[in-house]
Design a protein around this motif. Structure first.
Motif, PDB file in Angstrom:
ATOM      1  N   ALA A  50       0.810  -1.217   0.000  1.00  0.00           N
ATOM      2  CA  ALA A  50       0.000   0.000   0.000  1.00  0.00           C
ATOM      3  C   ALA A  50       0.840   1.261   0.000  1.00  0.00           C
ATOM      4  N   ALA A  51       2.178   1.116  -0.137  1.00  0.00           N
ATOM      5  CA  ALA A  51       3.048   2.284   0.006  1.00  0.00           C
ATOM      6  C   ALA A  51       2.736   3.360  -1.017  1.00  0.00           C
ATOM      7  N   ALA A  52       2.522   2.943  -2.253  1.00  0.00           N
ATOM      8  CA  ALA A  52       2.356   3.928  -3.325  1.00  0.00           C
ATOM      9  C   ALA A  52       1.079   4.738  -3.164  1.00  0.00           C
ATOM     10  N   SER A  53       0.070   4.187  -2.480  1.00  0.00           N
ATOM     11  CA  SER A  53      -1.215   4.874  -2.377  1.00  0.00           C
ATOM     12  C   SER A  53      -1.335   5.746  -1.141  1.00  0.00           C
ATOM     13  N   GLY A  54      -0.322   5.768  -0.297  1.00  0.00           N
ATOM     14  CA  GLY A  54      -0.396   6.537   0.940  1.00  0.00           C
ATOM     15  C   GLY A  54      -0.119   8.008   0.723  1.00  0.00           C
ATOM     16  N   ASP A  55      -0.364   8.778   1.792  1.00  0.00           N
ATOM     17  CA  ASP A  55      -0.122  10.218   1.794  1.00  0.00           C
ATOM     18  C   ASP A  55       1.268  10.466   2.355  1.00  0.00           C
ATOM     19  N   ALA A  56       2.210  10.763   1.477  1.00  0.00           N
ATOM     20  CA  ALA A  56       3.602  10.935   1.905  1.00  0.00           C
ATOM     21  C   ALA A  56       3.754  12.121   2.845  1.00  0.00           C
ATOM     22  N   ALA A  58       1.501  13.346   5.062  1.00  0.00           N
ATOM     23  CA  ALA A  58       1.044  12.941   6.390  1.00  0.00           C
ATOM     24  C   ALA A  58       2.000  11.930   7.002  1.00  0.00           C
ATOM     25  N   GLY A  59       2.533  11.040   6.160  1.00  0.00           N
ATOM     26  CA  GLY A  59       3.484  10.055   6.653  1.00  0.00           C
ATOM     27  C   GLY A  59       4.771  10.686   7.139  1.00  0.00           C
ATOM     28  N   GLY A  60       5.179  11.786   6.488  1.00  0.00           N
ATOM     29  CA  GLY A  60       6.393  12.475   6.929  1.00  0.00           C
ATOM     30  C   GLY A  60       6.257  13.019   8.334  1.00  0.00           C
ATOM     31  N   ALA A  61       5.083  13.574   8.653  1.00  0.00           N
ATOM     32  CA  ALA A  61       4.862  14.096  10.011  1.00  0.00           C
ATOM     33  C   ALA A  61       4.910  12.974  11.037  1.00  0.00           C
ATOM     34  N   LEU A  62       4.274  11.843  10.699  1.00  0.00           N
ATOM     35  CA  LEU A  62       4.293  10.703  11.619  1.00  0.00           C
ATOM     36  C   LEU A  62       5.692  10.116  11.741  1.00  0.00           C
ATOM     37  N   PHE A  63       6.419  10.077  10.635  1.00  0.00           N
ATOM     38  CA  PHE A  63       7.777   9.545  10.657  1.00  0.00           C
ATOM     39  C   PHE A  63       8.671  10.354  11.595  1.00  0.00           C
ATOM     40  N   LYS A  64       8.578  11.677  11.508  1.00  0.00           N
ATOM     41  CA  LYS A  64       9.394  12.534  12.373  1.00  0.00           C
ATOM     42  C   LYS A  64       8.987  12.411  13.831  1.00  0.00           C
ATOM     43  N   GLN A  65       7.719  12.124  14.073  1.00  0.00           N
ATOM     44  CA  GLN A  65       7.233  12.005  15.438  1.00  0.00           C
ATOM     45  C   GLN A  65       7.552  10.643  16.051  1.00  0.00           C
ATOM     46  N   LYS A  66       7.421   9.582  15.256  1.00  0.00           N
ATOM     47  CA  LYS A  66       7.510   8.231  15.798  1.00  0.00           C
ATOM     48  C   LYS A  66       8.840   7.527  15.520  1.00  0.00           C
ATOM     49  N   CYS A  67       9.482   7.872  14.419  1.00  0.00           N
ATOM     50  CA  CYS A  67      10.564   7.018  13.919  1.00  0.00           C
ATOM     51  C   CYS A  67      11.961   7.606  14.020  1.00  0.00           C
ATOM     52  N   THR A  68      12.079   8.940  13.932  1.00  0.00           N
ATOM     53  CA  THR A  68      13.409   9.529  13.782  1.00  0.00           C
ATOM     54  C   THR A  68      14.296   9.358  15.007  1.00  0.00           C
ATOM     55  N   GLU A 129      -1.055   2.052  18.504  1.00  0.00           N
ATOM     56  CA  GLU A 129      -1.939   3.184  18.257  1.00  0.00           C
ATOM     57  C   GLU A 129      -1.984   3.589  16.782  1.00  0.00           C
ATOM     58  N   LEU A 130      -1.027   3.087  15.991  1.00  0.00           N
ATOM     59  CA  LEU A 130      -1.001   3.422  14.572  1.00  0.00           C
ATOM     60  C   LEU A 130      -2.016   2.574  13.809  1.00  0.00           C
ATOM     61  N   SER A 131      -2.837   3.218  13.027  1.00  0.00           N
ATOM     62  CA  SER A 131      -3.788   2.495  12.189  1.00  0.00           C
ATOM     63  C   SER A 131      -3.089   2.026  10.926  1.00  0.00           C
ATOM     64  N   ASP A 132      -3.762   1.159  10.169  1.00  0.00           N
ATOM     65  CA  ASP A 132      -3.194   0.697   8.905  1.00  0.00           C
ATOM     66  C   ASP A 132      -2.948   1.867   7.955  1.00  0.00           C
ATOM     67  N   ALA A 133      -3.851   2.851   7.995  1.00  0.00           N
ATOM     68  CA  ALA A 133      -3.679   4.025   7.130  1.00  0.00           C
ATOM     69  C   ALA A 133      -2.454   4.832   7.536  1.00  0.00           C
ATOM     70  N   ASP A 134      -2.235   4.964   8.845  1.00  0.00           N
ATOM     71  CA  ASP A 134      -1.051   5.685   9.324  1.00  0.00           C
ATOM     72  C   ASP A 134       0.224   4.999   8.855  1.00  0.00           C
ATOM     73  N   ILE A 135       0.254   3.686   8.982  1.00  0.00           N
ATOM     74  CA  ILE A 135       1.440   2.942   8.566  1.00  0.00           C
ATOM     75  C   ILE A 135       1.659   3.074   7.064  1.00  0.00           C
ATOM     76  N   THR A 136       0.568   3.046   6.323  1.00  0.00           N
ATOM     77  CA  THR A 136       0.663   3.209   4.868  1.00  0.00           C
ATOM     78  C   THR A 136       1.243   4.572   4.517  1.00  0.00           C
ATOM     79  N   ASN A 137       0.816   5.616   5.226  1.00  0.00           N
ATOM     80  CA  ASN A 137       1.339   6.960   4.973  1.00  0.00           C
ATOM     81  C   ASN A 137       2.827   7.054   5.289  1.00  0.00           C
ATOM     82  N   ILE A 138       3.218   6.442   6.408  1.00  0.00           N
ATOM     83  CA  ILE A 138       4.646   6.457   6.778  1.00  0.00           C
ATOM     84  C   ILE A 138       5.463   5.752   5.704  1.00  0.00           C
ATOM     85  N   LEU A 139       4.949   4.611   5.255  1.00  0.00           N
ATOM     86  CA  LEU A 139       5.646   3.863   4.222  1.00  0.00           C
ATOM     87  C   LEU A 139       5.749   4.655   2.931  1.00  0.00           C
ATOM     88  N   ALA A 140       4.686   5.371   2.590  1.00  0.00           N
ATOM     89  CA  ALA A 140       4.717   6.188   1.375  1.00  0.00           C
ATOM     90  C   ALA A 140       5.799   7.256   1.485  1.00  0.00           C
TER      91      ALA A 140
END
Length: 446
Positions: A50-56, A58-68, A129-140
């Protein structure tokens, strides 16, 4: 001539050093890239399909919050680099791993167990707490940013290079440097021999008398002739300086580190018997570990809780065990009348684990609050016939533990207070030092 010869030798050695070091660095970078591209990179992944269909965005904000805090796209931080993760894992597996990696490991999933072991069993923070959509956005976001060409990739240095994990000195590099020194010494000796031969031929051609080596001359004469060789002497001095400098550095670096220290105690108390075979809880004797800074040395009265009756006489022909008899003697205790005298003497136990005065360590903070088992610092204490210092107890060792250990907030009153304080701060309410533990004894009293 002497300085020019030494300079030539040093130039040769330096050139070889640079060549080997460059090769080792390239090999290290290649290996690091290969490791980051393996299946173990799934420490913060999302469903790949689902990576290609996500919101990059929105995923960038989550990535900086959760992953960096633990991951980078191009470089490893605490965890591996995430670039290209969408091409390396199945979507369903990745979804389970991200939300609760330990549950997947506990289920016996072979890939999860492999990844967990490959990264030294460092537990990844779960994200239920991350939904499937959130994970998809992060992946995108990861895919979008990862597909961008790296600027100056061929010569990337600076901050990115400095952020690489400090993995210590490579064994291959050390071995290569040792071989380098030996090869350099051999080359210098061969070149010196060639130069001498050429000089002798030149002197013979010019009609100058040449001192020939006498066959069968004594070792002392050969040694004196070698001692007059300025290039050999200069190279030997350099090697001695390097060796003594390295030895001094290692000696100073390990000053105060007593790992493996195993002194003989006045009573041969066996932790293997008591903690291992009899399974006596550590805190039955070291009761201070749960509630104070020090674990405390148990008093002999604690020993007498059992040895008032247990004398191990069946192993000593009806006589009291010699080690138990030492307890009776120290307490001035008469086992026949079961009475205590007026002349007790303390047992002079030898301290094994000793931190410097500048270091503050609180046992209760680790045992009660963090729930750490004694074996994590003291090693397999239940198997030790005679106790020794298992861990180095250095600052680096403590920091590494603090970097990798997960904090368990659930059901922990200590952290409940901190969370409650944070909630009050969010609401703009008044916070006192007492609420943050400011009246705990250990805050002021060592």
């Amino acid at each position: 001539m002497f300085f020019r010869s030494v300079a030539k030798s040093l130039f040769l050695v330096s050139s070889l050093c640079i060549g080997i070091q460059s090769y080792a660095q390239n090999s290290t970078d290649t290996n690091a890239t290969a490791v980051q591209g393996t299946a173990g990179s799934a420490t913060a992944e999302a469903p790949a399909a689902a990576a290609a269909s996500g919101d990059a965005a929105a995923g960038g904000a989550l990535f900086k919050q959760k992953c960096t805090a633990c991951h980078g796209l191009e470089r490893a931080v605490v965890g591996p680099a995430l670039k290209g993760i969408t091409d390396r894992r199945d979507a369903a597996w990745l979804n389970k791993w991200i939300k609760n990696s330990q549950a997947l490991v506990a289920s016996g999933d072979p890939e999860a167990v492999k990844v967990f072991n490959e990264y030294n069993k460092v537990v990844m923070t779960p994200f239920p707490e991350l939904s499937d959509a959130d994970i998809t956005n992060i992946l995108a976001y990861i895919k979008t940013e990862g597909d961008k060409p790296a600027a100056g990739a061929a010569g990337a240095t600076g901050a990115e290079g400095e952020a690489k994990a400090d993995e210590g000195v490579s064994d291959y590099l050390l071995g290569g440097l040792i071989v380098l020194v030996l090869v350099a010494l051999f080359i210098i000796l061969v070149l010196n021999r060639v130069i001498k031969t050429l000089e002798r031929l030149l002197m013979q051609k010019q009609g100058i008398a040449v001192e020939e080596e006498v066959a069968g001359e004594s070792t002392a004469i050969r040694f004196r002739r070698l001692a007059k060789n300025k290039k050999f002497v200069g190279f030997t001095v350099i090697l001695i300086v390097i060796f003594l400098g390295s030895l001094g550095w290692m000696t100073m670096w390990n000053t105060g580190v007593h790992q493996g220290y195993q002194p003989e105690q006045p009573i041969k108390y066996s932790h293997q018997l008591h903690a291992g075979t009899l399974k006596i809880d550590c805190q039955y004797c070291h009761f201070g570990a749960y509630k104070s800074k020090n674990a405390t040395i148990p008093s002999l009265n604690v020993c007498m809780n059992c040895h008032n009756y247990v004398t191990a006489s069946d192993k000593y022909n009806g006589e009291t065990s010699p080690e138990i008899a030492k307890i009776y003697k120290a307490l001035d205790y008469d086992p026949d009348t079961k009475t205590y005298g007026d002349d007790p003497k303390p047992i002079q136990w030898v301290r094994i684990h000793n931190l410097p005065d500048l270091a503050y360590f609180n046992h209760s903070q680790h045992v009660k609050v963090a729930g750490i088992k004694c074996q994590e610092c003291h090693g397999p204490i239940q198997t030790m016939q005679e106790v020794y210092q298992y861990s180095p107890l250095t600052m680096k060792w403590c920091i590494n533990c603090h970097k990798t250990k997960d904090v368990n907030f659930k059901g922990n009153a200590y952290y409940d207070k901190i969370i409650a304080a944070h909630d009050q701060l969010k609401k703009g309410q008044h916070i006192t030092p007492a609420l943050l533990g400011g009246i705990e004894c250990g805050k002021c009293h060592y």
